[in-house]
Design a protein around this motif. Structure first.
Motif, mmCIF file in Angstrom:
data_model
loop_
_atom_site.group_PDB
_atom_site.id
_atom_site.type_symbol
_atom_site.label_atom_id
_atom_site.label_comp_id
_atom_site.label_asym_id
_atom_site.label_seq_id
_atom_site.Cartn_x
_atom_site.Cartn_y
_atom_site.Cartn_z
ATOM 1 N N ASP A 306 0.814 -1.219 0.000
ATOM 2 C CA ASP A 306 0.000 0.000 0.000
ATOM 3 C C ASP A 306 0.845 1.266 0.000
ATOM 4 O O ASP A 306 0.490 2.250 -0.647
ATOM 5 N N SER A 307 1.975 1.229 0.705
ATOM 6 C CA SER A 307 2.786 2.448 0.737
ATOM 7 C C SER A 307 3.351 2.739 -0.655
ATOM 8 O O SER A 307 3.435 3.894 -1.063
ATOM 9 N N ALA A 308 3.719 1.694 -1.398
ATOM 10 C CA ALA A 308 4.228 1.931 -2.763
ATOM 11 C C ALA A 308 3.109 2.403 -3.693
ATOM 12 O O ALA A 308 3.312 3.288 -4.526
ATOM 13 N N ILE A 309 1.916 1.815 -3.533
ATOM 14 C CA ILE A 309 0.780 2.222 -4.383
ATOM 15 C C ILE A 309 0.391 3.671 -4.063
ATOM 16 O O ILE A 309 0.147 4.477 -4.970
ATOM 17 N N ASP A 310 0.370 4.014 -2.761
ATOM 18 C CA ASP A 310 0.042 5.388 -2.360
ATOM 19 C C ASP A 310 1.018 6.393 -2.961
ATOM 20 O O ASP A 310 0.667 7.527 -3.275
ATOM 21 N N GLU A 311 2.241 5.943 -3.100
ATOM 22 C CA GLU A 311 3.276 6.823 -3.643
ATOM 23 C C GLU A 311 3.103 6.998 -5.154
ATOM 24 O O GLU A 311 3.730 7.854 -5.780
ATOM 25 N N GLY A 312 2.261 6.160 -5.770
ATOM 26 C CA GLY A 312 2.000 6.307 -7.197
ATOM 27 C C GLY A 312 2.578 5.202 -8.054
ATOM 28 O O GLY A 312 2.477 5.236 -9.275
ATOM 29 N N LEU A 313 3.222 4.200 -7.430
ATOM 30 C CA LEU A 313 3.770 3.101 -8.238
ATOM 31 C C LEU A 313 2.649 2.169 -8.681
ATOM 32 O O LEU A 313 1.697 1.931 -7.942
ATOM 33 N N ASP A 314 2.793 1.655 -9.893
ATOM 34 C CA ASP A 314 1.839 0.683 -10.414
ATOM 35 C C ASP A 314 2.318 -0.694 -9.951
ATOM 36 O O ASP A 314 3.162 -1.315 -10.584
ATOM 37 N N LEU A 315 1.819 -1.120 -8.800
ATOM 38 C CA LEU A 315 2.306 -2.369 -8.200
ATOM 39 C C LEU A 315 1.201 -3.414 -8.129
ATOM 40 O O LEU A 315 0.105 -3.135 -7.653
ATOM 41 N N ASN A 316 1.493 -4.597 -8.650
ATOM 42 C CA ASN A 316 0.603 -5.750 -8.506
ATOM 43 C C ASN A 316 1.447 -6.913 -8.018
ATOM 44 O O ASN A 316 2.673 -6.872 -8.080
ATOM 45 N N TYR A 317 0.781 -7.944 -7.550
ATOM 46 C CA TYR A 317 1.541 -9.127 -7.125
ATOM 47 C C TYR A 317 0.694 -10.358 -7.377
ATOM 48 O O TYR A 317 -0.528 -10.286 -7.509
ATOM 49 N N ASN A 318 1.389 -11.498 -7.475
ATOM 50 C CA ASN A 318 0.666 -12.757 -7.568
ATOM 51 C C ASN A 318 0.996 -13.632 -6.372
ATOM 52 O O ASN A 318 2.025 -13.448 -5.725
ATOM 53 N N VAL A 319 0.082 -14.541 -6.069
ATOM 54 C CA VAL A 319 0.308 -15.496 -4.977
ATOM 55 C C VAL A 319 -0.046 -16.902 -5.468
ATOM 56 O O VAL A 319 -0.988 -17.071 -6.241
ATOM 57 N N ILE A 320 0.724 -17.870 -5.042
ATOM 58 C CA ILE A 320 0.411 -19.263 -5.357
ATOM 59 C C ILE A 320 -0.794 -19.604 -4.484
ATOM 60 O O ILE A 320 -0.662 -19.768 -3.272
ATOM 61 N N ALA A 321 -1.960 -19.654 -5.117
ATOM 62 C CA ALA A 321 -3.207 -19.663 -4.350
ATOM 63 C C ALA A 321 -3.571 -21.066 -3.860
ATOM 64 O O ALA A 321 -4.695 -21.530 -3.996
ATOM 65 N N TRP A 322 -2.605 -21.716 -3.334
ATOM 66 C CA TRP A 322 -2.829 -23.035 -2.734
ATOM 67 C C TRP A 322 -1.718 -23.214 -1.711
ATOM 68 O O TRP A 322 -0.544 -23.209 -2.080
ATOM 69 N N SER A 323 -2.090 -23.354 -0.455
ATOM 70 C CA SER A 323 -1.069 -23.375 0.583
ATOM 71 C C SER A 323 -0.133 -24.568 0.440
ATOM 72 O O SER A 323 0.900 -24.628 1.082
ATOM 73 N N ARG A 324 -0.472 -25.521 -0.439
ATOM 74 C CA ARG A 324 0.432 -26.654 -0.644
ATOM 75 C C ARG A 324 1.600 -26.277 -1.521
ATOM 76 O O ARG A 324 2.516 -27.064 -1.695
ATOM 77 N N SER A 325 1.509 -25.085 -2.109
ATOM 78 C CA SER A 325 2.586 -24.623 -2.946
ATOM 79 C C SER A 325 2.868 -25.636 -4.044
ATOM 80 O O SER A 325 1.986 -26.345 -4.492
ATOM 81 N N ILE A 326 4.135 -25.707 -4.490
ATOM 82 C CA ILE A 326 4.438 -26.558 -5.636
ATOM 83 C C ILE A 326 5.131 -27.837 -5.192
ATOM 84 O O ILE A 326 5.814 -28.489 -5.953
#
Ligand code: ZN
Ligand code: ZN
Length: 598
Positions: A306-326
């Motif tokens: 949020d601090s980077a987005i508030d500053e104006g950076l175009d920030l996105n992220y991805n998450v491995i949406a399964w706690s079992r991971s790979i």
């Protein structure tokens, strides 16, 4: 109502169009490669193929924003594991790893062989590579990123454990420029230990990220200390994958890695940032692993995202949406012989049989324990000190001693030390691993919970900048653990992450509505991250990448001993207007495109 003819008509389905707007009952018509009509109600029209969508959801094909499917797409062009879960487009070339550019083919062949890929590279430039993939054909669409490790490796070869010279950086810049001008969507990087990118000076990375940014591309970093936080007591060893992290201390390596990524993007001229597989920035040793994860996830969002987005950076992220991971089924003994680890020579020199034989000796066990606790050692992806609850993350899958099979290392250890959690988790767990190897040197285990993400995932997925990803390779329908790149990655995640994501977070936990969950898997990566204006939404004129599934029946496979079980409830998958999956079977065609950034 129009009466045009369609190639495919899906009638009477619940339309979730990917924009986040409310679902409604309607029909979708496909003609050629494109969506020709999306309308409420039953569209009366002739079609070569009509799908009765009653009781089914129709939505855009899933876009996987963080994938390594490019590494094996020539080997497994059908990418059955992706298609069976509804992924119609993957973003490849992540974590700094891409198969181009190449300078010295012979040198590159050595790397390919070490990764266990059955490939004979005959390409050099990024454009050569993309043409190779285009000519070979493939089922899902492929969005290419160019990897910093690949660019650095092409220029520096084996001599990468140092800062690059001015001439070398200039050469990297020209290779990257070629890749960007030929259609790469940006530069990925991997700053974890042992990778070429890890040794790069921040200045080098900033110069390269600026080149990607100037051409409208993104920066997609696998941040420093993400995976490799080694304990070190000597301050001169901090950095370079080593982190001061004695037992009991809050471990902040990932936080510094995330700040570094934001700083690079900022210095390069506010280049759009797509952080790879985000995990909480802080690790706090805790006996019940998920107690604080939600709090740690919230702190991560506040302190970094949020601090980077508030500053104006175009920030996105991805998450491995399964706690079992790979995680996948692996021989336990591999942890002591992994080529990815820095192990002392006396340990490297041993044969596997010798190693298990010597484990009967107490003195030898102590020496190995010193390596485990004090060295650059990991059980798979987890370090026993900086991931202090690793023992609850590994479950024994097969072992000749039937007392062990099916239990986590921690469960076995706690039974042996019922009165002391501290002794059980720190010492008895390692003793347990030794005992397992003595009983059965061929015993296997799997990382069943990547607890860094376990309690954090709902918080990360709800945030507008977050989206689900798999982080897996392209695989055939019937896969055994040997078919993964570097011998791992054949996990239930690789075959059913997106169905899992929808089933768990929409139906079971109700963290997201169906419309939100679909949006995060379709139009968010398409529009917000990739800038695609013709995919990721069910809309007339858009490419017909479509998934039809039953929300009621949706169910992913979860057996590590049978990882490639297809998810239930996925009725039909369409790529560029062609049916590629139906009746739980891939149709064998390859209508996927390489999407080049224009
Ligand atoms: Zn990564
Ligand atoms: Zn990755």
């Amino acid at each position: 109502m129009s009466f045009s003819n369609f190639d495919i008509l899906i009638k009477g389905a619940e339309i979730v169009d990917g924009t986040g707007g409310p679902a409604y009952t309607g029909s979708v018509g496909v003609k050629g490669e494109k969506i020709a009509a999306v309308a409420a109600g039953n569209l009366e029209a002739k079609a070569d193929k009509t799908i009765n969508g009653s009781g089914l959801v129709v939505c855009p094909g899933f876009i996987d924003p963080h994938s390594h499917a490019d590494l094996s797409i020539l080997q497994y062009p059908l990418a059955e594991n992706l298609i069976m879960q509804g992924i119609t487009t993957f973003v490849g070339g992540n974590c700094g790893i891409s198969l181009a550019p190449v300078k010295d083919i012979q040198y590159f062949q050595g790397i390919i062989d070490a990764w266990g890929l059955a490939l004979k590279p005959d390409w050099k430039s990024f454009n050569d590579w993309l043409e190779k993939v285009e000519t070979a054909g493939h089922t899902p669409n492929y969005v290419p990123l160019v990897g910093h490790n690949a660019v650095r490796g092409a220029v520096m070869g084996d001599d990468f454990k140092r800062k690059a010279t001015r001439e070398e950086i200039n050469e990297m810049k020209s290779l990257l420029t070629e890749a960007m001008e030929t259609g790469a969507f940006g530069l990925s990087a991997g700053f974890d230990a042992a990778s070429a990118g890890h040794f790069a000076d921040v200045g080098e990375v900033v110069e390269l990220v600026r080149i990607a940014g100037d051409r409208g591309g993104m920066f997609a970093p696998h941040t420093r200390h993400h995976q490799s936080q080694w304990p070190a007591d000597n301050p001169s060893e901090f950095g370079y994958g080593l982190f001061h992290a004695p037992k009991g201390e809050i471990i902040t390596g990932r936080y510094h890695g995330l700040l570094e990524a934001v700083e690079i993007s900022r210095k390069a001229g506010s280049v759009p940032l797509n952080i790879a597989h985000l995990t909480p920035a802080y690790s706090v040793p805790q006996p019940h692993p998920d107690f604080l994860d939600e709090a740690l996830a919230k702190a991560t969002l506040m302190d970094v995202v949020d601090s980077a987005i508030d500053e104006g950076l175009d920030l996105n992220y991805n998450v491995i949406a399964w706690s079992r991971s790979i995680g996948s089924q692996l021989p336990v003994i591999e942890s002591f012989f992994s080529p990815l680890l820095v192990l002392p020579e006396w340990l490297r020199a041993l044969e596997k049989e010798e190693f298990t034989e010597k484990l009967r000796d107490r003195g030898f066990r102590s020496r190995v324990k010193e390596v485990i606790y004090g060295g650059k050692f990991k059980f798979g992806m987890l370090h026993p000190v900086t991931d202090p609850y690793w023992m609850d993350c590994y479950r024994i899958l097969t072992c000749k001693n039937s007392d062990y099979a099916g239990k986590t290392v921690g469960q076995i250890a706690r039974k042996l030390k019922p009165h002391s959690i501290i002794e059980a988790v720190y010492d008895e767990s390692v003793e347990t691993v030794f005992n397992i190897l003595i009983d059965d040197p061929g015993a296997t285990w799997a990382l069943i919970i990547d607890k860094r993400e376990y309690g954090a995932l709902p918080t990360f997925l709800k945030h507008p900048a977050g989206m689900p990803c798999t982080d897996v390779h392209a695989l055939p329908a019937m896969s055994s653990s040997g078919q993964g790149v570097y011998g791992y990655g054949v996990s239930p995640t690789a075959f059913g992450l997106f169905p899992h994501y929808i089933r768990l977070y929409v139906k079971e936990k109700k963290v997201l509505t169906l419309e939100e969950a679909v949006m995060k898997a379709t139009s968010v990566p398409a529009r917000k991250v990739l800038g695609l204006s013709d995919r990721g939404v069910l809309k007339e004129g858009y490419f017909a990448d479509v998934v039809v599934f039953s929300l009621d029946r949706l169910k992913e496979g979860e057996d590590f001993l049978e990882p490639s079980k297809p998810p239930e409830g996925v009725s039909c998958v369409i790529v560029n207007g062609k049916v590629v999956y139906e009746d739980m079977k891939h149709t064998g065609i390859t209508p996927g495109k390489v999407l080049r950034k224009t």
